[in-house]
Write a protein that holds these residues in place. Structure first.
Motif, PDB file in Angstrom:
ATOM      1  N   GLU A 114       0.763  -1.207  -0.048  1.00  0.00           N
ATOM      2  CA  GLU A 114      -0.027  -0.003  -0.071  1.00  0.00           C
ATOM      3  C   GLU A 114       1.024   1.240  -0.016  1.00  0.00           C
ATOM      4  N   LEU A 115       1.887   1.235   0.745  1.00  0.00           N
ATOM      5  CA  LEU A 115       2.669   2.605   0.949  1.00  0.00           C
ATOM      6  C   LEU A 115       3.819   2.604  -0.111  1.00  0.00           C
ATOM      7  N   ARG A 116       4.391   1.549  -0.423  1.00  0.00           N
ATOM      8  CA  ARG A 116       5.459   1.711  -1.504  1.00  0.00           C
ATOM      9  C   ARG A 116       4.979   1.495  -3.003  1.00  0.00           C
ATOM     10  N   LEU A 117       4.090   0.757  -3.176  1.00  0.00           N
ATOM     11  CA  LEU A 117       3.535   0.679  -4.511  1.00  0.00           C
ATOM     12  C   LEU A 117       2.158   1.489  -4.885  1.00  0.00           C
ATOM     13  N   MET A 118       1.018   1.255  -4.000  1.00  0.00           N
ATOM     14  CA  MET A 118      -0.092   1.680  -4.298  1.00  0.00           C
ATOM     15  C   MET A 118      -0.085   3.479  -4.257  1.00  0.00           C
ATOM     16  N   THR A 119       0.765   3.925  -3.228  1.00  0.00           N
ATOM     17  CA  THR A 119       0.947   5.381  -2.932  1.00  0.00           C
ATOM     18  C   THR A 119       1.368   6.031  -4.210  1.00  0.00           C
ATOM     19  N   PRO A 120       2.303   5.629  -4.834  1.00  0.00           N
ATOM     20  CA  PRO A 120       2.753   6.361  -5.786  1.00  0.00           C
ATOM     21  C   PRO A 120       1.825   6.190  -7.009  1.00  0.00           C
ATOM     22  N   LEU A 121       1.341   4.927  -7.141  1.00  0.00           N
ATOM     23  CA  LEU A 121       0.558   4.648  -8.476  1.00  0.00           C
ATOM     24  C   LEU A 121      -0.980   5.444  -8.378  1.00  0.00           C
ATOM     25  N   ARG A 150       8.671   5.920  -9.497  1.00  0.00           N
ATOM     26  CA  ARG A 150       8.550   5.162  -8.198  1.00  0.00           C
ATOM     27  C   ARG A 150       7.746   4.063  -8.012  1.00  0.00           C
ATOM     28  N   VAL A 151       6.866   3.865  -8.904  1.00  0.00           N
ATOM     29  CA  VAL A 151       5.843   2.735  -9.074  1.00  0.00           C
ATOM     30  C   VAL A 151       6.748   1.471  -9.733  1.00  0.00           C
ATOM     31  N   VAL A 152       7.650   1.884 -10.474  1.00  0.00           N
ATOM     32  CA  VAL A 152       8.557   0.849 -11.227  1.00  0.00           C
ATOM     33  C   VAL A 152       9.574   0.278 -10.279  1.00  0.00           C
ATOM     34  N   ALA A 154       9.312   0.281  -7.252  1.00  0.00           N
ATOM     35  CA  ALA A 154       8.496  -0.620  -5.904  1.00  0.00           C
ATOM     36  C   ALA A 154       8.245  -1.902  -6.572  1.00  0.00           C
ATOM     37  N   MET A 155       7.951  -2.003  -8.005  1.00  0.00           N
ATOM     38  CA  MET A 155       7.539  -3.409  -8.554  1.00  0.00           C
ATOM     39  C   MET A 155       9.057  -4.213  -8.387  1.00  0.00           C
ATOM     40  N   LYS A 156      10.165  -3.568  -8.617  1.00  0.00           N
ATOM     41  CA  LYS A 156      11.454  -4.248  -8.588  1.00  0.00           C
ATOM     42  C   LYS A 156      11.729  -4.727  -7.072  1.00  0.00           C
ATOM     43  N   GLU A 157      11.340  -3.960  -6.313  1.00  0.00           N
ATOM     44  CA  GLU A 157      11.735  -4.589  -4.823  1.00  0.00           C
ATOM     45  C   GLU A 157      10.775  -5.637  -4.528  1.00  0.00           C
ATOM     46  N   PHE A 158       9.418  -5.779  -5.127  1.00  0.00           N
ATOM     47  CA  PHE A 158       8.800  -7.095  -4.784  1.00  0.00           C
ATOM     48  C   PHE A 158       9.140  -8.089  -5.573  1.00  0.00           C
ATOM     49  N   ASP A 159       9.760  -7.969  -6.814  1.00  0.00           N
ATOM     50  CA  ASP A 159      10.248  -8.797  -7.649  1.00  0.00           C
ATOM     51  C   ASP A 159      11.540  -9.472  -6.837  1.00  0.00           C
ATOM     52  N   ARG A 160      12.453  -8.799  -6.244  1.00  0.00           N
ATOM     53  CA  ARG A 160      13.515  -9.374  -5.542  1.00  0.00           C
ATOM     54  C   ARG A 160      12.820  -9.944  -4.183  1.00  0.00           C
ATOM     55  N   ALA A 161      12.064  -9.653  -3.527  1.00  0.00           N
ATOM     56  CA  ALA A 161      11.174 -10.094  -2.302  1.00  0.00           C
ATOM     57  C   ALA A 161      10.570 -11.664  -2.845  1.00  0.00           C
ATOM     58  N   LEU A 162      10.009 -11.601  -3.982  1.00  0.00           N
ATOM     59  CA  LEU A 162       9.555 -12.983  -4.436  1.00  0.00           C
ATOM     60  C   LEU A 162      10.375 -13.984  -5.247  1.00  0.00           C
ATOM     61  N   ASP A 163      11.766 -13.565  -5.371  1.00  0.00           N
ATOM     62  CA  ASP A 163      12.478 -14.575  -5.801  1.00  0.00           C
ATOM     63  C   ASP A 163      12.771 -15.730  -4.875  1.00  0.00           C
ATOM     64  N   GLY A 164      12.449 -16.848  -5.405  1.00  0.00           N
ATOM     65  CA  GLY A 164      12.579 -18.251  -4.591  1.00  0.00           C
ATOM     66  C   GLY A 164      11.498 -18.361  -3.620  1.00  0.00           C
ATOM     67  N   ARG A 165      10.373 -17.445  -3.453  1.00  0.00           N
ATOM     68  CA  ARG A 165       9.135 -17.909  -2.905  1.00  0.00           C
ATOM     69  C   ARG A 165       8.050 -17.708  -3.419  1.00  0.00           C
ATOM     70  N   ALA A 187      -2.308  -1.094 -11.849  1.00  0.00           N
ATOM     71  CA  ALA A 187      -1.151  -0.237 -12.604  1.00  0.00           C
ATOM     72  C   ALA A 187      -1.313  -0.341 -14.394  1.00  0.00           C
ATOM     73  N   THR A 188      -1.494  -1.661 -14.627  1.00  0.00           N
ATOM     74  CA  THR A 188      -1.683  -1.863 -15.889  1.00  0.00           C
ATOM     75  C   THR A 188      -2.530  -1.030 -16.715  1.00  0.00           C
ATOM     76  N   PHE A 189      -3.968  -0.866 -16.203  1.00  0.00           N
ATOM     77  CA  PHE A 189      -4.805  -0.399 -16.449  1.00  0.00           C
ATOM     78  C   PHE A 189      -4.543   1.458 -16.547  1.00  0.00           C
ATOM     79  N   VAL A 190      -3.871   1.758 -15.548  1.00  0.00           N
ATOM     80  CA  VAL A 190      -3.353   3.179 -15.413  1.00  0.00           C
ATOM     81  C   VAL A 190      -2.515   3.642 -16.328  1.00  0.00           C
ATOM     82  N   GLY A 191      -1.593   2.364 -16.946  1.00  0.00           N
ATOM     83  CA  GLY A 191      -0.596   2.593 -18.148  1.00  0.00           C
ATOM     84  C   GLY A 191       1.006   2.479 -17.089  1.00  0.00           C
ATOM     85  N   VAL A 192       0.905   1.863 -16.222  1.00  0.00           N
ATOM     86  CA  VAL A 192       2.274   1.616 -15.753  1.00  0.00           C
ATOM     87  C   VAL A 192       2.613  -0.032 -15.562  1.00  0.00           C
TER      88      VAL A 192
END
Length: 216
Positions: A114-121, A150-152, A154-165, A187-192
């Motif tokens: 919510e804070l790192r991805l949804m807020t800038p989105l 900032r949206v992108v 944050a997506m990269k942060e979650f990509d790293r967090a989900l690596d291997g899980r 985000a896809t709908f918004v254009g990011v």
């Protein structure tokens, strides 16, 4: 699994809902589908401006969906709060975690989404999208565009967090995954859209989207 159905006279009376692409009502619909619970709903059209009309503002003065109206006159707003209430009524499967540590981890990931991805989105949405131009006056377009990186990021942060899980908390599908799924789709709908190189996040998105509840 058969669905539990709330009727008049039970705790939950009416869910004020809005269709896609609105992400927050979709959170609740996915949550209910995961719980195999059905409750009566009342559609609120955002495109028609019904969420800002007098009738709905009498239910939720913030003019946002979803809202959950109870028989005792209480109205719950905010999607995660509504889901917490429903979790208390239907604790299985545990979508807010199991045990003190796991509950805290699920809360942590939900807040991060919510804070790192949804807020800038939400700033990109409010200040750059032509739909919101009707209600956001003035739109600060330059500021909105500045939030796309900032949206992108944050997506990269979650990509790293989900690596291997498999799921965000490392154990099971939870409300944190629901919040992330609805945010990424919005985000896809918004254009990011999600960058193609984020393979861990893309794999997670494929798993989450394959669950039947994702169609809710």
């Amino acid at each position: 699994m058969p669905y539990a159905i709330f009727e008049k006279g039970s705790d939950a009376l009416l869910l004020h809902d809005s269709p896609n692409p609105a992400p927050n009502p979709r959170r609740v619909r996915i949550f209910l589908a995961e719980k195999h619970v059905r409750i009566p709903t009342a559609p609120v059209s955002i495109t028609a401006g019904e969420h800002k009309g007098a009738d709905y503002l009498a239910v939720n003065p913030y003019g946002q969906t979803p809202s959950l109206a109870l028989d005792n006159g209480v109205v719950l707003t905010e999607s995660v709060a509504i889901c917490r209430y429903l979790e208390g009524l239907h604790p299985e499967p545990p979508l807010f975690g199991r045990g003190p540590l796991n509950v805290a981890q699920v809360d942590m990931w939900t807040r991060r989404v919510e804070l790192r991805l949804m807020t800038p989105l939400s700033m990109v949405w409010a200040h750059t999208h032509p739909f919101t131009a009707r209600v956001v006056k003035p739109q600060y377009t330059e500021f909105g565009e500045s939030q796309r990186p900032r949206v992108v990021a944050a997506m990269k942060e979650f990509d790293r967090a989900l690596d291997g899980r498999e799921w965000l908390d490392g154990e099971r599908y939870t409300i944190a995954d629901i919040v992330l799924l609805t945010t990424l789709d919005f985000a896809t709908f918004v254009g990011v859209p999600m960058p193609e190189e984020l393979t861990a996040l893309a794999g997670w998105h494929a798993r989450a989207s394959a669950r039947p509840s994702a169609q809710a």
